[in-house]
Scaffold this motif. Structure first.
Motif, PDB file in Angstrom:
ATOM      1  N   TYR A 109      -1.747   0.528  -1.810  1.00 16.44           N
ATOM      2  CA  TYR A 109      -1.293  -0.498  -1.454  1.00 16.44           C
ATOM      3  C   TYR A 109      -0.160  -0.158   0.180  1.00 16.44           C
ATOM      4  N   HIS A 154      -1.697  -1.271   3.628  1.00 18.54           N
ATOM      5  CA  HIS A 154      -1.401  -2.778   3.828  1.00 18.54           C
ATOM      6  C   HIS A 154      -1.325  -3.258   5.337  1.00 18.54           C
ATOM      7  N   CYS A 194      -6.567  -4.950  -0.329  1.00 16.81           N
ATOM      8  CA  CYS A 194      -6.177  -3.729  -0.889  1.00 16.81           C
ATOM      9  C   CYS A 194      -6.664  -3.414  -2.039  1.00 16.81           C
TER      10      CYS A 194
END
Length: 333
Positions: free
Chosen positions: A276, A280, A314
């Motif tokens: 993540y 992201h 994600c």
């Protein structure tokens, strides 16, 4: 997250909350780059003033809490190359591919630019480069038997790293200056594991109120909320207050998640926080752009759908990368 081969869900939940904080903090930065002006976004971003002092150091505290610095050095080095450096490089390339969603002018050459220049020379992601160097440094510092000596060494490292960074004395190769400032928090995390300090619920609530109030005082005095991230907003006046805020806040967020009911989403976010973290921002660019024209007048919905869409996207990538034949990309072999 494992501690001595035992998974602690509340630690994963803590990392999950922290990675959401990272996403929220980065969202306004992306909006500024894209020229998106939205008062609701700005007001939500102000929440970072209060978690900013601790949310990145907390990742290092958790790492110190969960790491074994007593294993043979060769095994320790290899595990960190596989767990930090390999995914830092591979996820950087994948992030570049995701960038094609909104920047069609990217070329194959840009992917090599990431690998050769940004990763090999600069270290790629600042957080992962600093984490790698700090773990290697602390491995040897931890061999010192005198805990007071360790504390003094790490505090001196913290001050030197801060001095080098704020005065731009030399090039911050592989973010070694950040590593010097943040290695201290590995020791904090290790100490928390050894001491097993716990506090009552009422004391924790009071601590949060006091923490928010004191950060508010700093803001009212005209100072910027102190934090160590890619950008460091500490100054000479706030050096010691930030140390207190960061350790205090990291301890409280861990204690808070320890009291929460297990949440599968937060646990998954925490278990895969590295993925993540690395990808992201690219999804933030994509969704802020595509929602801008249709949702700009519905400010909170715009903000909420952007965050949710980024987390979902994600998660899809994370699920794919954690499959049998692709997990090698994450250094899982």
């Amino acid at each position: 997250m494992y501690v001595e081969n035992k998974r602690l869900p509340y630690i994963d939940m803590c990392k999950g909350l922290l990675i959401i904080m990272v996403m929220i903090g980065h969202m306004q930065n992306v909006c500024k780059e894209l020229g998106v002006q939205n008062d609701v976004f700005i007001n939500i971003d102000h929440l970072e003033w209060f978690w900013g002092p601790f949310f990145m150091p907390a990742f290092f505290v958790i790492t110190g809490f969960c790491s074994n610095f007593n294993k043979p050095y060769r095994k320790f080095l290899i595990s960190n190359i596989k767990g930090i450096l390999i995914p830092s490089f591979t996820l950087g390339v994948i992030a570049s591919w995701i960038g094609l969603l909104y920047a069609s002018d990217l070329s194959i050459g840009s992917f090599f630019h990431w690998g050769i220049r940004r990763f090999l020379i600069s270290g790629g992601y600042w957080f992962l480069a600093a984490l790698f160097l700090s773990k290697l440094s602390y491995y040897w510092i931890n061999k010192i038997s005198n805990r007071y000596a360790i504390s003094i060494i790490l505090i001196i490292m913290h001050i030197i790293g801060y001095f080098l960074f704020t005065n731009s004395i030399c090039y911050n190769i592989w973010y070694f200056q950040h590593a010097m400032m943040l290695t201290l928090y590995l020791y904090v995390g290790q100490s928390l594991k050894e001491l097993q300090i716990s506090i009552k619920d009422k004391t924790l609530l009071f601590s949060w109120v006091a923490f928010i109030a004191l950060v508010g005082v700093v803001l009212l005095l005209g100072y910027e909320s102190p934090h160590i991230a890619h950008n460091v907003t500490i100054n000479n006046v706030l050096l010691i207050p930030h140390l207190i805020f960061s350790v205090w806040g990291a301890y409280m967020i861990i204690q808070t998640t320890k009291r929460l009911k297990e949440n599968r989403l937060l646990i998954y976010l925490g278990q895969n926080s590295l993925i993540y973290y690395c990808i992201h921002i690219k999804f933030l660019y994509f969704y802020i752009i595509i929602y801008r024209d249709i949702l700009n007048e519905f400010s909170f919905l715009y903000w909420f759908l952007t965050i949710v869409s980024v987390i979902l996207s994600c998660t899809i990538v994370s699920k794919l990368l954690n499959t049998k034949y692709l997990k090698i990309i994450l250094g899982k072999f």
